[in-house]
Structures are given as C-alpha cells and as structure tokens.
Motif scaffolding. Structure first.
Motif, PDB file in Angstrom:
ATOM      1  N   HIS A  51      -3.958  10.381   0.218  1.00 23.80           N
ATOM      2  CA  HIS A  51      -5.229  10.047  -0.431  1.00 23.80           C
ATOM      3  C   HIS A  51      -5.075   8.833  -1.347  1.00 23.80           C
ATOM      4  CE1 HIS A  51      -8.804  10.858  -3.136  1.00 23.80           C
ATOM      5  NE2 HIS A  51      -9.321  10.783  -1.925  1.00 23.80           N
ATOM      6  N   THR A  52      -3.941   8.738  -2.031  1.00 22.09           N
ATOM      7  CA  THR A  52      -3.689   7.571  -2.872  1.00 22.09           C
ATOM      8  C   THR A  52      -3.643   6.304  -2.022  1.00 22.09           C
ATOM      9  OG1 THR A  52      -2.439   8.949  -4.425  1.00 22.09           O
ATOM     10  CG2 THR A  52      -2.104   6.567  -4.557  1.00 22.09           C
ATOM     11  N   LEU A  53      -2.967   6.381  -0.888  1.00 28.22           N
ATOM     12  CA  LEU A  53      -2.939   5.256   0.053  1.00 28.22           C
ATOM     13  C   LEU A  53      -4.343   4.897   0.513  1.00 28.22           C
ATOM     14  CD1 LEU A  53      -1.561   3.329   2.157  1.00 28.22           C
ATOM     15  CD2 LEU A  53      -1.428   5.323   3.666  1.00 28.22           C
ATOM     16  N   LEU A  89       8.643  16.330  -9.021  1.00 26.25           N
ATOM     17  CA  LEU A  89       9.021  14.934  -8.780  1.00 26.25           C
ATOM     18  C   LEU A  89       9.924  14.828  -7.538  1.00 26.25           C
ATOM     19  CD1 LEU A  89       8.409  12.162  -9.950  1.00 26.25           C
ATOM     20  CD2 LEU A  89      10.499  12.305 -11.283  1.00 26.25           C
ATOM     21  N   SER A  90       9.544  15.577  -6.515  1.00 23.45           N
ATOM     22  CA  SER A  90      10.340  15.634  -5.286  1.00 23.45           C
ATOM     23  C   SER A  90      10.098  14.442  -4.366  1.00 23.45           C
ATOM     24  CB  SER A  90      10.016  16.920  -4.520  1.00 23.45           C
ATOM     25  OG  SER A  90       8.617  17.007  -4.268  1.00 23.45           O
ATOM     26  N   GLU A  91       8.949  13.788  -4.505  1.00 20.62           N
ATOM     27  CA  GLU A  91       8.596  12.641  -3.666  1.00 20.62           C
ATOM     28  C   GLU A  91       8.963  12.909  -2.195  1.00 20.62           C
ATOM     29  OE1 GLU A  91       8.866   8.852  -6.604  1.00 20.62           O
ATOM     30  OE2 GLU A  91      10.808   9.597  -5.902  1.00 20.62           O
ATOM     31  N   PRO A  92       8.359  13.942  -1.596  1.00 25.41           N
ATOM     32  CA  PRO A  92       8.788  14.386  -0.263  1.00 25.41           C
ATOM     33  C   PRO A  92       8.157  13.626   0.898  1.00 25.41           C
ATOM     34  CG  PRO A  92       7.059  15.824  -1.054  1.00 25.41           C
ATOM     35  CD  PRO A  92       7.313  14.822  -2.160  1.00 25.41           C
ATOM     36  N   TRP A  93       7.345  12.627   0.601  1.00 18.08           N
ATOM     37  CA  TRP A  93       6.660  11.898   1.671  1.00 18.08           C
ATOM     38  C   TRP A  93       7.627  11.041   2.479  1.00 18.08           C
ATOM     39  CZ3 TRP A  93       4.260  12.112  -3.272  1.00 18.08           C
ATOM     40  CH2 TRP A  93       4.831  11.256  -4.234  1.00 18.08           C
ATOM     41  N   LEU A 102       0.823  -1.208   0.000  1.00 21.51           N
ATOM     42  CA  LEU A 102       0.000   0.000   0.000  1.00 21.51           C
ATOM     43  C   LEU A 102       0.859   1.261   0.000  1.00 21.51           C
ATOM     44  CD1 LEU A 102      -2.837  -0.994   2.495  1.00 21.51           C
ATOM     45  CD2 LEU A 102      -2.965  -0.894   0.001  1.00 21.51           C
ATOM     46  N   LEU A 103       1.944   1.237   0.751  1.00 19.92           N
ATOM     47  CA  LEU A 103       2.831   2.396   0.754  1.00 19.92           C
ATOM     48  C   LEU A 103       3.525   2.563  -0.596  1.00 19.92           C
ATOM     49  CD1 LEU A 103       4.376   2.139   4.333  1.00 19.92           C
ATOM     50  CD2 LEU A 103       2.652   3.768   3.509  1.00 19.92           C
ATOM     51  N   GLY A 104       3.814   1.445  -1.251  1.00 23.26           N
ATOM     52  CA  GLY A 104       4.369   1.521  -2.591  1.00 23.26           C
ATOM     53  C   GLY A 104       3.408   2.181  -3.565  1.00 23.26           C
TER      54      GLY A 104
END
Length: 210
Positions: free
Chosen positions: A138-140, A50-54, A38-40
């Motif tokens: 939200h995607t998760l 495209l910083s992917e800061p999560w 799910l995290l993937g």
C-alpha cells in the motif's frame, strides 16, 4: 518535526481518493531509477518487530512473464466457469490484469522465516508478517500514485505456479503480483464500480461499536 498543515492534509486525502487499482496501462517505460526509488519508499512501511519481511521480485524475463500470464489465463477461465449465469457475461467483459501493457511486473512475497526482529510481536500471530508486507504494498501504491504512476494488483493467479516460474524460495509466502506503469486514463471511481460489478458502501456498514 515536519508540520502537516491543512493544505498537505487536503492533498493527502486526494491521494487516497485517487489511488486506483489500474488495468489499462501505457507501454511507456518508467524513468530510470524510478522503480528502485518507489521500492525504497515501500520499505518505509511499518513491520511487526521491525522484521521488514517483504521480498520484491522484479519480473523482467519474457519467458517468466509468459508463464505467469498463462497462469492467470488458466485461473481466470476457472473463475469464469464458477460465476452464476447472471454474472458470467459481466465477468467476461472485465479486464482483470494489465500484464500485456505494464512495463514493470513485481511479484511480492513475505519471508516468514526471517530472523530479523527476533520474532517480536508474531509468536501468537505469525500472519502479521504477511500483513506487514501488505502495508508495504500500500505504501508503494500511494508513492507511485503521487508520481502519476499506476499499480494493478493481479490476484486471480496460482501462488505455487508463480513461485515455480520465478524460482524463488518455496517457503516465501506469495502476497501478490503487481503491474506498474503509467495509466491510460485517470479516474477517482473504482473500475469495478464503473463497470457495474460492485459499489462502495458507507462506513456505517463496517464499523461496529461495543
């Protein structure tokens, strides 16, 4: 290119309608590898430059969970004291967290200091880093719901206290604390609407045309 036909769109709309902020969880553990999957999927979310800061912190240590639970209790008591007399009793009856039952706890952060993306798109609006993390949440949420798994977002909490309890970098921006697990029951109506706290409004109330 995949083809998203009418049948797929109908199921997508159902997924959006049935995504709920859940407070009542079963204690059953998730299948092995599920939370990593799910995290993937959450990491497929769009991000500024495209910083992917999560940054996802899986909170598994009982002592750290207890500290965050106490954090919530203190904040919730303060929030209750601030309610108007006609709302206090209703507020006190609301279940506003699922930390005691949910098998998975995730603290979600935004790393505004990340060099990934080279600052593209956030020079004038640095808060877009935080917004990017919210899209990942939200995607998760949607991916979990598609698996029959529920998510509850705990927001009545002191961010500094959570950061201290988890011993993560102080410069990370706390976004939210998520409880994840199988729901006790399914419903397509928001809990706060069923409890009489608030109700949904039509789109005419939020769309402005110029």
């Amino acid at each position: 290119m995949p083809q998203f036909d009418g049948s797929f769109r109908a199921k997508l709309y159902d997924l959006l309608r049935w995504r709920r902020d859940v407070r009542h969880f079963k204690r059953d553990p998730l299948p092995e590898g599920m939370i990593d999957r799910l995290l993937g999927l959450a990491c497929l979310a769009p991000s500024v430059g495209l910083s992917e800061p999560w940054r996802f912190v899986l909170v598994e240590d009982p002592a750290r969970r207890a500290a965050i639970r106490a954090n919530f209790e203190a904040c919730n008591a303060e929030a209750l004291s601030m309610q108007s007399p006609d709302r206090a009793a209703l507020y006190a009856r609301l279940k506003l967290q699922g930390m005691d039952e949910a098998p998975v706890h995730i603290a979600v952060y935004a790393d505004r200091e990340t060099v990934q993306g080279y600052g593209l798109g956030r020079m004038t609006m640095p808060e877009t880093i935080d917004y990017s993390v919210v899209t990942a949440v939200h995607t998760l949420w949607l991916a979990a719901r598609a698996e029959g798994i529920a998510v509850g977002w705990v927001s009545i909490i002191d961010p500094a206290g959570v950061t201290a309890a988890l011993d993560v970098p102080e410069e990370w921006i706390f976004i939210g604390y998520l409880c994840v697990g199988y729901p006790e029951a399914e419903d397509d109506t928001p809990t706060l609407q069923r409890s009489g706290w608030e109700h949904r409004h039509g789109t005419d109330d939020v769309i402005v045309r110029r």
